[in-house]
Design a protein around this motif. Sequence first.
Motif, PDB file in Angstrom:
ATOM      1  N   GLU A   1      -3.746-119.093  35.078  1.00 50.95           N
ATOM      2  CA  GLU A   1      -4.205-118.007  35.963  1.00 50.95           C
ATOM      3  C   GLU A   1      -3.989-118.383  37.423  1.00 50.95           C
ATOM      4  OE1 GLU A   1      -5.355-115.020  35.583  1.00 50.95           O
ATOM      5  OE2 GLU A   1      -6.234-114.820  33.579  1.00 50.95           O
ATOM      6  N   VAL A   2      -4.219-119.664  37.753  1.00 46.73           N
ATOM      7  CA  VAL A   2      -4.046-120.113  39.135  1.00 46.73           C
ATOM      8  C   VAL A   2      -2.571-120.206  39.493  1.00 46.73           C
ATOM      9  CG1 VAL A   2      -4.508-121.988  40.764  1.00 46.73           C
ATOM     10  CG2 VAL A   2      -6.241-121.356  39.061  1.00 46.73           C
TER      11      VAL A   2
ATOM     12  N   PHE B   1      -9.922-111.569  35.407  1.00 45.47           N
ATOM     13  CA  PHE B   1      -9.730-113.001  35.135  1.00 45.47           C
ATOM     14  C   PHE B   1     -10.381-113.281  33.790  1.00 45.47           C
ATOM     15  CE2 PHE B   1      -9.737-117.442  35.169  1.00 45.47           C
ATOM     16  CZ  PHE B   1      -9.112-117.960  36.292  1.00 45.47           C
TER      17      PHE B   1
ATOM     18  N   ALA C   1      -7.067-116.779  42.969  1.00 46.52           N
ATOM     19  CA  ALA C   1      -7.576-116.673  41.605  1.00 46.52           C
ATOM     20  C   ALA C   1      -9.097-116.564  41.599  1.00 46.52           C
ATOM     21  CB  ALA C   1      -7.128-117.881  40.799  1.00 46.52           C
TER      22      ALA C   1
ATOM     23  N   GLU D   1      -0.429-117.185  40.498  1.00 44.86           N
ATOM     24  CA  GLU D   1      -0.458-116.693  41.887  1.00 44.86           C
ATOM     25  C   GLU D   1       0.737-117.187  42.692  1.00 44.86           C
ATOM     26  OE1 GLU D   1      -2.417-114.536  43.060  1.00 44.86           O
ATOM     27  OE2 GLU D   1      -4.100-114.497  41.643  1.00 44.86           O
TER      28      GLU D   1
END
Length: 525
Positions: A346-347, A66, A54, A350
């Motif tokens: 967002e993290v 991002f 990220a 992954e």
Amino acid sequence: IRPPWTRWQGFGGERCLLMASARMRVPSLIDLRKGHPKARNLPHAKMAWAARRAAARLDASDEASFALCYSAGSSGNPVFVQRLARFLSDNYGTPCFGDNLFTTNGVSHGIELACSALTSPGDAVWVEGATYFLAHQIFVDHRLTITALPTDAHGLDTDALARFLASGELGAPPAMVYLVPTHGNPSGATLPLERRRALVHLAERYGFICLSDDVYHLLDWSRLGGVQTPPRLYALDPAFTAQVVEQTSVPADSGAASGDGLGTQEDSAYTGAAATSQIRVVDRIGDGGGSAVKGDGCVVSLGSFSKILAPGLRLGWIEASPSLIRRIADRGYVVSGGSVAPFVSEVVAELLPELRPSGARPQGGETACATDAAAAGGGTCSAERPGSAALTGRTDPLGSADLSGAEHGIGAHLDHLVRDYSTACDAMVRAVRAAAPDLTLVSEPRGGFFAWILLPEGMSADALLPIAELHGVVFLPGRACAPSCPPEAFERHARLCFAMEEPAEIKEGVLRLAAAVREARGATV
């Protein structure tokens, strides 16, 4: 001289001395009370890997890579939502659509949002007699009237619920029925399919919402014993099954909405949708005064990464019909601030499966499986129900070209958790059975975190706890899990958690608890 169990009263100096004494008598206190994961099961390395990926996108210094600005969509980061939908589809065995998801800060936040959007002060919420005890305060905060329902070794007694609804003995139908239907907290019980169908039917008939806490649904090892876990309540909601049929009948190249959650998202605070959404004709369903609205569906499913990844992430989801999701998204603070946990999602994205290529349709029997599941009332398709890779040979059913980092993904971690907790659960079940008649297992857990134990006749779990502390083990007394019940309802019950301690400590902890029971029985003779 006061009996030792009376020293449980209060949290003052006497109890501190008692606990200090317990620690001096034994090498260490074995904690079967907290519903926490083992420290070694918290995926620090996986999260570090995900954070680095990220961060690489963040280094690009553009919003497309991002996003750091306000989210235009209220339901969540669009890429996270679609990846979550694919992960849930793969693991629940029934389709999941992005338009049916809403990002939360975990199940507790989901309960809070559901209460705020779907109830009013003075409404009734009915709960299982013994339930997730910390949910109680959320209902109190919303000034809801809480009523406990009968349960047995299989969970909620839906026959009793039907009688109460028909007779009006408990008053008008509730706005909401809250339950943990799969691998329950504290009971470990799983509601059978027949009762799930009955509950959804009652919700439709009487117009209440089933608030289904599905936090343990994916921590499931039922298949190890040849038992198939029933589908979630949400998969039995007629609004969902109708959506499945509709979605799977759309040709791949038709250009029709796919429900992927990645369409153009307008900011409702600027389009006026937030204001106009509150002005609508409400056509309530059913025979009662519940909160369900015709066409909205009657089940709200709550999920979280707390049990399958890490509680410190404070990241979860609500799954419900798009119309119910819109009612939840209409909360003023959501409209004002946008979707929650955008940075964390967002993290975590992954670690979730890669997106399908544009226009791709499910491969093999997946479409047929989804349609068959809908026709059968939302049942899980056995051909597509994933599980531990060691048990089912999990592969990527969608043929994604980018499998880099698969070993870091949440699927591999979930496989590990299922194996680890299954071993720990087996250690606890064996130890409790060996301790009979001092301890009795109410129902055998096949997933989740907890076992529900019955103490000998005439014994109080509250009175036993300080004696158990002297023996070097702690547990959660049954009365703590039933704040809406009369004090005597679960006085002989105890909740034991097998998720935090290692199997050897679990076995020793149960031995210590049985010894405490024998000491207490001797003191009461």
